[in-house]
Design an enzyme around this catalytic site. Structure first.
Site, short mmCIF file in Angstrom:
data_model
loop_
_atom_site.label_atom_id
_atom_site.label_comp_id
_atom_site.label_asym_id
_atom_site.label_seq_id
_atom_site.Cartn_x
_atom_site.Cartn_y
_atom_site.Cartn_z
N TYR A 35 -13.29 -18.09 13.03
CA TYR A 35 -12.88 -16.82 12.36
C TYR A 35 -13.57 -16.87 10.89
O TYR A 35 -14.18 -15.70 10.65
CB TYR A 35 -11.46 -17.00 12.25
CG TYR A 35 -11.04 -15.51 11.58
CD1 TYR A 35 -10.82 -14.17 12.43
CD2 TYR A 35 -10.52 -15.74 10.24
CE1 TYR A 35 -10.26 -13.21 11.92
CE2 TYR A 35 -10.11 -14.30 9.49
CZ TYR A 35 -10.05 -13.17 10.32
OH TYR A 35 -9.36 -12.04 9.65
N LYS A 65 -16.45 -14.11 9.69
CA LYS A 65 -16.26 -13.23 8.53
C LYS A 65 -17.39 -13.76 7.34
O LYS A 65 -17.66 -12.67 6.51
CB LYS A 65 -14.77 -13.40 8.01
CG LYS A 65 -13.63 -13.01 8.76
CD LYS A 65 -13.90 -11.53 9.22
CE LYS A 65 -12.74 -10.99 10.23
NZ LYS A 65 -12.74 -9.35 10.31
P1 NAP Z 1 -4.68 -6.39 14.78
O1 NAP Z 1 -3.55 -5.75 14.34
O2 NAP Z 1 -4.83 -7.41 15.68
O3 NAP Z 1 -5.81 -5.16 15.55
C1 NAP Z 1 -7.00 -5.31 15.85
C2 NAP Z 1 -7.65 -3.94 16.38
O4 NAP Z 1 -8.96 -4.29 16.80
C3 NAP Z 1 -6.64 -3.39 17.54
O5 NAP Z 1 -6.95 -2.01 17.35
C4 NAP Z 1 -7.36 -3.73 18.59
O6 NAP Z 1 -7.32 -2.74 19.86
C5 NAP Z 1 -8.78 -3.86 18.19
N1 NAP Z 1 -9.96 -4.59 18.73
C6 NAP Z 1 -9.91 -5.87 19.09
N2 NAP Z 1 -10.98 -6.31 20.06
C7 NAP Z 1 -11.66 -5.11 20.04
C8 NAP Z 1 -13.08 -4.84 20.69
N3 NAP Z 1 -13.64 -6.03 21.16
N4 NAP Z 1 -13.48 -3.67 20.66
C9 NAP Z 1 -12.72 -2.69 19.97
N5 NAP Z 1 -11.64 -2.89 19.18
C10 NAP Z 1 -10.92 -4.03 19.32
O7 NAP Z 1 -5.62 -6.68 13.51
P2 NAP Z 1 -5.39 -6.64 11.93
O8 NAP Z 1 -4.48 -7.53 11.47
O9 NAP Z 1 -4.90 -5.16 11.58
O10 NAP Z 1 -6.87 -6.77 11.40
C11 NAP Z 1 -7.88 -5.62 11.28
C12 NAP Z 1 -9.13 -6.44 10.55
O11 NAP Z 1 -8.75 -7.18 9.30
C13 NAP Z 1 -9.82 -7.63 11.51
O12 NAP Z 1 -11.24 -7.42 11.36
C14 NAP Z 1 -9.32 -8.87 10.76
O13 NAP Z 1 -9.97 -9.89 11.06
C15 NAP Z 1 -9.11 -8.35 9.50
N6 NAP Z 1 -8.16 -9.21 8.48
C16 NAP Z 1 -7.03 -9.03 8.83
C17 NAP Z 1 -6.02 -9.75 7.58
C18 NAP Z 1 -4.55 -9.88 7.96
O14 NAP Z 1 -3.91 -10.51 7.22
N7 NAP Z 1 -3.90 -9.05 9.06
C19 NAP Z 1 -6.58 -10.52 6.90
C20 NAP Z 1 -8.06 -10.50 6.59
C21 NAP Z 1 -8.78 -9.67 7.22
P3 NAP Z 1 -6.60 -3.16 21.07
O15 NAP Z 1 -4.96 -2.79 20.56
O16 NAP Z 1 -6.80 -2.16 22.16
O17 NAP Z 1 -6.42 -4.38 21.51
#
Ligand code: NAP
Length: 248
Positions: free
Chosen positions: A156, A160
């Site tokens: 990961y 990133k």
């Molecule tokens: P999440 O709740 O797991 O949501 C992920 C989203 O991405 C869902 O809508 C999923 O769709 C979609 N997705 C996954 N694989 C995909 C693909 N191959 N093509 C198109 N859509 C896809 O994640 P999140 O926590 O909101 O994170 C969003 C972003 O922020 C990510 O890039 C993550 O790495 C980054 N981030 C998050 C955090 C945190 O603390 N949450 C911190 C730093 C960075 P489905 O529902 O259809 O699977």
């Protein structure tokens, strides 16, 4: 004040979490919003209706951002449906955590393909449209983990960190055409995913953050509004953390 009035935006991975928060905040600020998801059809349809209630045009697309050909089809479809594309947020991402000792080749490849190659796929397809428009803002969602690394997340963190290098290079290549590209590095953001974790553990994380709270999806979405808007017209090639001071 609506900062994105009339702009056309695309957010990948918006069926839930941060992507959904960005799509809603964009609509609140007057943008017309296209968004994608991988398999959550039901949630996609619900979000489409919720977005339309802001009085803007909205459309969800089921599309795998990790698939090169699918990304090109998506971008052409969004362009055909909305007429132009002003702001793209590459947000789709997954985790397959584990110590290197136990990390499989599949765990590594899946994360690189979904988190990093997807950004290449979408940006590559998008650039010809933005070049013709001579304007655009690309926002890539990285992570503080991409800056400082994290035990158990070598795949990961690599994906990133890769996003940050890609972002800087695109900013250098496309700046002369008025196309900006920036990375956003969220810290610990509280989503549906983190809500199921042990409360004592979460509280421990909060205590270690200078602002003494986990981030909300709105904290990330507000920065994306700024980076998508003309308020940030002189900002490109940057990585901006939204982490409550965690990375200081
Ligand atoms: P999440 O709740 O797991 O949501 C992920 C989203 O991405 C869902 O809508 C999923 O769709 C979609 N997705 C996954 N694989 C995909 C693909 N191959 N093509 C198109 N859509 C896809 O994640 P999140 O926590 O909101 O994170 C969003 C972003 O922020 C990510 O890039 C993550 O790495 C980054 N981030 C998050 C955090 C945190 O603390 N949450 C911190 C730093 C960075 P489905 O529902 O259809 O699977």
């Amino acid at each position: 004040m609506k900062l994105l009035e009339g702009k056309i935006a695309l957010v990948t991975g918006a069926s839930r979490g941060i992507g959904k928060g960005i799509a809603l905040k964009f609509a609140e600020h007057g943008a017309h919003v296209g968004f994608t998801y991988l398999s959550s059809v039901e949630k996609g349809l619900e979000l489409e209706e919720e977005l339309k209630s802001f009085g803007i045009k909205a459309k969800g697309y089921q599309s795998d951002a990790a698939d090169f050909n699918a990304a090109e089809i998506l971008i052409n479809q969004v362009h055909a449906d909305f007429g132009r594309i002003d702001v793209v947020v590459n947000n789709a991402g997954v985790t397959r955590d584990g110590l290197l000792m136990r990390m499989t080749e599949e765990n590594f490849d899946d994360v690189i393909k979904t988190n990093l190659k997807s950004v290449f796929n979408i940006t590559k397809a998008l650039q010809k449209i933005m070049l013709r428009q001579r304007s655009g803002s690309i926002i890539n969602i990285s992570s503080v983990v991409g800056i400082r690394g994290n035990s158990g997340q070598a795949n990961y963190a690599a994906s990133k960190a890769g996003i940050i290098g890609f972002t800087k290079s695109v900013a250098l290549e496309l700046g002369s055409r008025n196309i900006r590209c920036n990375a956003v590095a969220p810290g610990f953001i509280e989503t549906e995913m983190t809500a199921v974790l042990d409360e004592a553990m979460i509280q421990g994380w909060r205590n270690a953050i200078p602002l003494k709270r986990g981030g909300q999806v709105e904290d990330v979405a507000n920065l994306c509004v700024f980076l998508g808007s003309d308020m940030s017209a002189y900002i490109t090639g940057q990585t901006i953390s939204v982490c409550g001071g965690m990375l200081t």
